[in-house]
Design a protein around this motif. Structure first.
Motif, short mmCIF file in Angstrom:
data_model
loop_
_atom_site.label_atom_id
_atom_site.label_comp_id
_atom_site.label_asym_id
_atom_site.label_seq_id
_atom_site.Cartn_x
_atom_site.Cartn_y
_atom_site.Cartn_z
N VAL A 146 78.29 29.35 46.51
CA VAL A 146 76.87 29.18 46.17
C VAL A 146 76.70 28.02 45.19
N THR A 147 75.77 27.14 45.50
CA THR A 147 75.46 26.04 44.56
C THR A 147 74.08 26.20 43.94
N ARG A 191 58.67 22.89 48.22
CA ARG A 191 59.24 21.76 47.46
C ARG A 191 60.60 22.12 46.89
N THR A 192 60.82 23.39 46.61
CA THR A 192 62.14 23.80 46.10
C THR A 192 63.17 23.78 47.23
N LEU A 193 62.78 24.37 48.38
CA LEU A 193 63.74 24.49 49.48
C LEU A 193 64.11 23.13 50.08
N LYS A 194 63.20 22.19 49.96
CA LYS A 194 63.43 20.86 50.52
C LYS A 194 64.75 20.26 50.02
N ASP A 197 70.27 23.73 50.58
CA ASP A 197 70.99 23.92 51.83
C ASP A 197 71.15 25.44 52.04
N PRO A 198 70.69 25.99 53.18
CA PRO A 198 70.79 27.44 53.38
C PRO A 198 72.23 27.96 53.28
N GLU A 199 73.19 27.11 53.60
CA GLU A 199 74.60 27.57 53.56
C GLU A 199 75.05 27.91 52.14
N THR A 200 74.42 27.29 51.15
CA THR A 200 74.91 27.44 49.77
C THR A 200 73.83 27.98 48.83
N THR A 201 72.78 28.57 49.42
CA THR A 201 71.66 29.06 48.59
C THR A 201 71.65 30.59 48.56
N TRP A 225 63.07 30.69 56.55
CA TRP A 225 63.75 29.39 56.36
C TRP A 225 65.25 29.56 56.56
N PHE A 226 65.78 30.63 55.97
CA PHE A 226 67.22 30.88 56.06
C PHE A 226 67.63 31.17 57.51
#
Ligand code: F6P
Length: 547
Positions: A146-147, A191-194, A197-201, A225-226
């Motif tokens: 997770v980043t 604006r946050t999701l932009k 990356d779903p892989e690391t969120t 979104w995910f």
């Protein structure tokens, strides 16, 4: 536990008399007459200093205010708070946020049950989870660590953890960035999701009730979104919940094995110390979070142990009552001289205004005096260049708090000294003002007509009260003390005014009406359900909204 009819008490009348008798006193003169004023009117605790000498008070004022606290049975209410009585009477709940910061092994009883043991069990789960996420052991659906963490919550499930995370930026992990999304305005999430990356969120859905539409809509949108990149089976690795409502968490589709619990005796705006602080812990790590709790506990010990005359939260609260109720000041400003504390005023605004913004007492009786003030504020020095003109030369009495750390985590040349000098200078200028003689001296040499025109504009009346909370350094511990200080201040004021500071019926009505308006926005028949203004607004939306 009945209303104490505080405004019918003799001390209430004496305070009004005292205000009339002392309101002409100027603080500049009080300081000139009494070299010990600072010595007598400041308190210190573990590197936190409250200087309350720049207030429009005398020793007698404090005596009367302390008597007011006794008349309101403050000691009794403190004992009820601490003892887990159901003092949130309208919701029949105990108020035990202090239990969230009690050290391990120190029982806190709620009707025979040790809630401290429950608190520490959840803290241990949070700690283990944070170690796994921060250590890169918790993996996303493609095996990556997770980043980014996105906290989805609003009100108490957002402002407190957001303010604390921002304030403790110096302690934040470089590996895991924490974002807060609260507004149902889609741009906040989009604006946050932009940038993510779903892989690391990882999403932390924080909601005490788990019924708050704004949070659930954002959580649903985050889920959609995910799922554009992943499958339902992957949700468990990317969504966790913080709530009191396990059934609603499960109904939403989050495995309750990934839920961190708290309890109905934790009010939303008092919940940062609970599992609602999970995003804080993910940002700063479990050890720093423990220090934050320890700071809160140190303030609790002080609050429950110190005599009223030497009790920081009690003094701050009584000063607020003095201006609000007896001087008729309507607002209270909070100016942190620390950029990390820029969301702190917003959190205290919710804490105070949702707690004490009430016109009836705890048993529904009408209160015939002013209660909670409007809380507002902005970081220094930016605030100086925005609204300080009114504080210095406007017509209003505006009491304020200056929060000033003595050291910076981000020293840049001499900039911290400049920041501190500005904070101190403002409290001095507000207190002493500028006299006619001082202003004239600055204008000497100018033509008489110019002096006549400029002199009144160069005068500063002063006598504008402020408290300074000077902090050695903004650490998790000192921030914990500071936040608990304000929580107890709000409690004490609620006790004096006879308010239940722990419910919030006032936010319900707007929610009901919004639910009624929502379907009407897309109807086509003329809107005649409301008053002409609201009907007109709905019509305007219909004719301008681009479907
Ligand atoms: O709108 C008021 C309120 O109930 C706050 O008191 C609370 O902090 C916020 O909504 C969020 O509530 P929840 O954590 O239940 O989503």
């Amino acid at each position: 536990m009945r209303n104490n009819d505080i405004n019918a008490s003799p001390v209430w009348a004496r305070l009004h008399q005292h205000q009339r008798a002392t309101r002409h006193l100027h603080m500049r003169e009080l300081f000139e007459q009494d070299p010990d004023r600072f010595e007598r009117f400041h308190l210190e605790l573990d590197g936190l200093m409250l200087d309350y000498s720049k207030n429009r008070i005398t020793d007698r004022t404090l005596e009367l205010l302390v008597e007011l606290a006794h008349t309101a049975d403050l000691a009794g209410w403190m004992a009820r708070l601490k003892g887990g009585e159901r003092i949130n009477v309208s919701e029949h709940r105990a108020v035990l946020h202090t239990a969230l910061r009690a050290p391990k092994g120190k029982p806190v009883w709620l009707e025979g049950h040790d809630v401290s043991a429950d608190v520490h069990a959840v803290l241990e789960r949070m700690t283990a989870f944070c170690h796994r996420v921060r250590g890169g052991e918790w993996r996303g659906f493609t095996g990556k660590p997770v980043t980014d963490v996105v906290n989805l919550g609003i009100g108490g499930s957002d402002l407190g953890p957001l303010a604390v995370t921002e304030a403790l930026g110096a302690y934040a992990s470089a590996n895991v960035r924490v974002h807060y999304v609260s507004n149902v305005d889609g741009q906040h999430l989009a604006r946050t999701l932009k940038r993510l990356d779903p892989e690391t969120t990882l999403f932390v859905v924080a909601s005490k009730s788990f019924t708050t539409p704004e949070t659930l809509l954002n959580a649903q949108a985050a889920r959609d979104w995910f799922l554009k990149s992943a499958s339902e089976a992957d949700i468990a690795r990317h969504f966790v919940a913080v709530s009191c409502n396990a059934a609603a968490v499960a109904a939403f589709g989050i495995d309750t094995a990934n839920m961190f619990e708290f309890w109905d005796w934790v009010g939303g705006r008092y919940s940062t110390w609970s599992a609602v602080g999970l995003s804080v812990m993910l940002a700063i790590g479990p050890d720093h979070f423990q220090d934050f709790l320890a700071g809160g506990h140190a303030m609790d010990e002080h609050f429950f142990g110190a005599p009223f005359e030497a009790n920081m939260p009690v003094i701050l609260a009584l000063l607020g009552v003095w201006y609000n109720t007896f001087y008729g000041a309507h607002t209270h400003a909070i100016m942190p001289y620390d950029h990390g504390l820029r969301r702190f005023p917003a959190h205290i605004q919710q804490l105070d205004m949702e707690s004490n913004g009430k016109r009836v007492g705890r048993f529904g009786e009408r209160l015939d005096f002013d209660t909670g003030p409007v809380i507002w504020g902005e970081v220094g020095v930016n605030s100086q260049h925005a609204f300080f003109q009114l504080l210095h030369q406007g017509t209003r009495l505006v009491p304020s708090d200056f929060i000033v750390p003595m050291n910076s985590h981000f020293p840049v040349d001499e900039q911290h000294a400049v920041l501190v000098a500005n904070g101190f200078a403002q409290t001095e200028a507000l207190m002493r003002g500028k006299t006619e003689a001082e202003a004239l001296a600055e204008l000497s040499g100018l033509p008489g007509e110019t002096i006549d025109m400029l002199l009144p504009q160069k005068l500063f009346p002063g006598n504008q009260p402020s408290n300074t909370l000077a902090i050695a350094k903004l650490t998790p511990y000192s921030l914990g003390m500071l936040l608990a200080l304000y929580e107890h201040k709000v409690f004490v004021q609620g006790v004096i005014w006879g308010i239940n500071s722990f419910d919030q019926w006032g936010v319900e009505y707007g929610k009901q009406l919004a639910a009624r308006i929502l379907p009407q926005l897309s109807e086509s028949a003329p809107c005649l359900h409301h008053d002409a203004s609201t009907n007109g607004l709905i019509q305007f939306f219909r004719s301008h909204h681009e479907r």
